[in-house]
Design a protein around this motif. Structure first.
Motif, mmCIF file in Angstrom:
data_model
loop_
_atom_site.group_PDB
_atom_site.id
_atom_site.type_symbol
_atom_site.label_atom_id
_atom_site.label_comp_id
_atom_site.label_asym_id
_atom_site.label_seq_id
_atom_site.Cartn_x
_atom_site.Cartn_y
_atom_site.Cartn_z
ATOM 1 N N PRO A 70 -4.478 7.820 -13.372
ATOM 2 C CA PRO A 70 -4.681 6.571 -13.468
ATOM 3 C C PRO A 70 -5.403 5.707 -12.528
ATOM 4 O O PRO A 70 -5.829 6.394 -11.489
ATOM 5 N N SER A 71 -5.683 4.374 -12.821
ATOM 6 C CA SER A 71 -6.301 3.687 -11.739
ATOM 7 C C SER A 71 -5.304 3.342 -10.717
ATOM 8 O O SER A 71 -3.939 3.138 -11.239
ATOM 9 N N MET A 73 0.742 -1.149 0.108
ATOM 10 C CA MET A 73 0.005 0.089 0.003
ATOM 11 C C MET A 73 0.940 1.407 0.017
ATOM 12 O O MET A 73 0.494 2.267 -0.617
ATOM 13 N N ILE A 74 1.835 1.201 0.890
ATOM 14 C CA ILE A 74 2.694 2.415 1.033
ATOM 15 C C ILE A 74 3.298 2.712 -0.048
ATOM 16 O O ILE A 74 3.460 3.966 -0.764
ATOM 17 N N ASP A 75 3.812 1.725 -1.101
ATOM 18 C CA ASP A 75 4.484 2.068 -2.302
ATOM 19 C C ASP A 75 3.418 2.682 -3.557
ATOM 20 O O ASP A 75 3.714 3.565 -4.315
ATOM 21 N N ARG A 76 2.239 2.266 -3.369
ATOM 22 C CA ARG A 76 1.078 2.978 -4.061
ATOM 23 C C ARG A 76 1.067 4.267 -3.708
ATOM 24 O O ARG A 76 0.798 5.196 -4.717
ATOM 25 N N PHE A 77 1.051 4.840 -2.283
ATOM 26 C CA PHE A 77 1.011 5.794 -1.825
ATOM 27 C C PHE A 77 2.075 6.977 -2.493
ATOM 28 O O PHE A 77 1.906 7.969 -2.983
ATOM 29 N N VAL A 78 3.205 6.335 -2.160
ATOM 30 C CA VAL A 78 4.618 6.992 -2.744
ATOM 31 C C VAL A 78 4.594 7.233 -4.181
ATOM 32 O O VAL A 78 4.659 8.520 -4.527
ATOM 33 N N LEU A 95 -7.639 9.375 -4.139
ATOM 34 C CA LEU A 95 -6.494 10.030 -4.396
ATOM 35 C C LEU A 95 -6.113 9.978 -5.709
ATOM 36 O O LEU A 95 -5.678 10.972 -6.365
ATOM 37 N N ALA A 96 -6.480 9.040 -6.646
ATOM 38 C CA ALA A 96 -6.062 8.780 -7.677
ATOM 39 C C ALA A 96 -7.224 9.165 -8.493
ATOM 40 O O ALA A 96 -6.897 9.735 -9.845
ATOM 41 N N SER A 97 -8.392 9.629 -8.020
ATOM 42 C CA SER A 97 -9.459 10.305 -8.924
ATOM 43 C C SER A 97 -9.381 11.725 -9.201
ATOM 44 O O SER A 97 -8.496 12.294 -8.378
ATOM 45 N N SER A 98 -10.085 12.340 -9.982
ATOM 46 C CA SER A 98 -10.032 13.764 -10.175
ATOM 47 C C SER A 98 -10.618 14.370 -9.078
ATOM 48 O O SER A 98 -10.878 15.651 -9.083
ATOM 49 N N SER A 99 -11.517 13.766 -8.131
ATOM 50 C CA SER A 99 -12.209 14.489 -7.184
ATOM 51 C C SER A 99 -11.414 14.760 -5.942
ATOM 52 O O SER A 99 -12.151 14.642 -4.573
ATOM 53 N N GLN A 120 3.471 11.272 -8.497
ATOM 54 C CA GLN A 120 2.918 11.685 -9.658
ATOM 55 C C GLN A 120 2.036 12.916 -9.481
ATOM 56 O O GLN A 120 2.081 13.739 -10.408
ATOM 57 N N ARG A 121 1.418 13.324 -8.390
ATOM 58 C CA ARG A 121 0.678 14.463 -8.385
ATOM 59 C C ARG A 121 1.536 15.699 -7.907
ATOM 60 O O ARG A 121 1.328 16.790 -8.313
#
Ligand SMILES: C[S@@+](CC[C@H](N)C(=O)[O-])C[C@H]1O[C@@H](n2cnc3c(N)ncnc32)[C@H](O)[C@@H]1O
Length: 458
Positions: free
Chosen positions: A279-280, A1-6, A44-48, A11-12
């Protein structure tokens, strides 16, 4: 999970988070996700998720800054760069990208008025930052003495009003700068329109980004500069391997860049967007961290020199707890930078009793006292530091500066002259620990200015 957060953070916000620091992010992720990590990452990955990204920017960005930081660059900007556009343009436009709490753009406004080469009514300064809290502080324009530590007292008294909350910048300078909350990675063609700025300061910002992000941000800035416009980066940042659209210039110890007239992106349309459509979560890369080149205390020292205090602290914490004096000194200096005065003082006292570290420890205790407003106590610590090590240039420099502020001009001159004669041989460790982002040359300039100020005071 932490790697996806990082990966999402990179990216953002562009920020590269070293693997050694991932552990520190876990409590943040747990706090923000409130038990539903999978759903949180998808949000977080969504545009909202604009508001959530603002909250994360406040927690993750490093906002170290102070007035008149990297002074020679600022002097070059107001003395040479900005006047060079006066004939061809009625308004001179300066962008401070990654302006943090405003000290940098206000320094430009203040110094421009001091030097008088550019009429203030023709100078437009804009500060942008992704951290909403930093922008709110910038608009408030009220600062601590720590933010003003490199500002000579006479200048401080002229441009700031002492209030119970701190030093409030006078309205004529404050109102010359406008601030905007803005992410450098976001595509905003109107903002980055060709020829929007004569000079861009983006100092101590891209060092947190991976090269591909820096490359695209710099391409966007090149396009937004007028032909022959100027770019200022921090001392540990370079365009080598990043852009060929600029030539490197130098004045004293200040390096800066000028956009070449035939800059390739200037001829083409805008660079590709930095932020791709969200991205997803599953599609995100697993790991993006770039390992830093050096290990151990040296790496911490390098981060300290680059004024990356939060990272330096994290790196020091990740090392086996060392009792050797150099490690303890580093720890104490980092406590000081984080405002943990008591912890810094505690270590400083411990170190004064170990003969070899007495001088830097006394100096550190002086800095603690100065930060808490006790200049008399600080001065006696600096004096003790040079007594313990009579070659300690920085000790003389601070003792001389405080003597000047107290009106003891004869003492001040002696101390400052000693500092100037010893600075060329100052120990690299002391420069790293206490140089405050000034190199040897920058410190010589500070010493000369102080000495000059002694002769000006009647
Ligand atoms: C170390 S401070 C530098 C402040 C100032 N330029 C100086 O040199 O004193 C870096 C600043 O860059 C900002 N920053 C980081 N990532 C950013 C981004 N993606 N967009 C805009 N600002 C960003 C941070 O919020 C922080 O305030």
């Amino acid at each position: 999970m932490i790697d996806r957060f990082v990966a999402l953070v990179q990216q953002r916000l562009g920020l590269v988070i070293d693997k050694g620091q991932w552990g520190e992010l876990e409590p943040l992720l747990a706090e923000r996700a409130a038990g539903a990590v999978e759903r949180y990452l998808e949000r977080l990955a969504s545009s909202s998720s604009q508001e959530e990204w603002k909250a994360l920017a406040e927690r993750l960005t490093v906002g170290e800054t102070y007035f008149l930081r990297h002074l020679t660059q600022l002097e070059t900007l107001v003395d040479e760069v900005l006047p060079s556009f006066l004939r061809q343009s009625s308004n001179i436009r300066v962008l401070c990208a990654g302006c943090s709490s405003g000290e940098e753009p206000y320094s430009v406004a203040l110094l421009a008025r001091e030097r008088g080469r550019v009429d203030a009514s023709r100078l437009r300064i804009l500060g942008i930052d992704v951290n909403p809290r930093a922008i709110a502080l910038a608009r408030r324009a009220c600062y601590s003495s720590w933010s003003l530590r490199a500002v000579p007292v006479a200048l401080r008294d002229q441009w700031f009003k002492r209030t119970p909350e701190g030093f409030a910048l006078r309205p004529q300078v404050r109102d010359q700068v406008i601030f905007e909350e803005r992410n450098l990675l976001e595509d905003a063609p109107a903002f980055w329109a060709p020829g929007s700025f004569h000079a861009i300061l983006c100092r101590n910002v891209v060092l947190y980004f991976p090269p591909e992000v820096t490359r695209r941000i710099i391409a966007r800035m090149a396009q937004a500069l007028v032909p022959g416009g100027f770019l200022f980066l921090g001392p540990s940042e370079t365009l080598r391997g990043i852009s060929e659209e600029f030539e490197l210039l130098r004045r004293g110890d200040a390096f800066y860049y000028r956009r070449l007239p035939t800059s390739p992106t200037a001829m083409t349309s805008r660079p590709p967007p930095l932020l791709p459509p969200p991205p997803s979560v599953a599609a995100l890369p697993r790991s993006t961290s770039t390992p830093p080149p050096v290990d151990g205390l040296e790496a911490v020292l390098r981060l300290l020199e680059a004024e990356r205090y939060t990272e330096a602290w994290a790196r020091l914490e990740a090392l086996p707890q060392e009792e050797q004096p150099r490690a303890l000194l580093l720890r104490a200096v980092l406590h000081l930078h984080a405002g943990r005065l008591e912890a810094a003082e505690h270590l400083g006292r411990q170190l004064t009793s170990a003969g070899a570290t007495e001088a830097p420890a006394q100096y550190l205790l002086g800095l603690c006292l100065e930060q808490s407003g006790n200049e008399v106590g600080a001065r006696s610590r600096y004096t003790a530091a040079v007594r313990a090590d009579p070659t300690f240039a920085l000790g003389y420099l601070r003792a001389g500066t405080l003597a000047r502020r107290a009106g003891d001009l004869a003492d001040a001159r002696v101390g400052l002259r000693m500092a100037l004669s010893l600075l060329p041989q100052e120990k690299p460790l002391y420069l790293s620990l206490f140089g405050g982002g000034f190199g040897r040359h920058g410190l010589m300039q500070v010493g000369l200015q102080e000495l000059h100020a002694c002769t000006e005071v009647p």
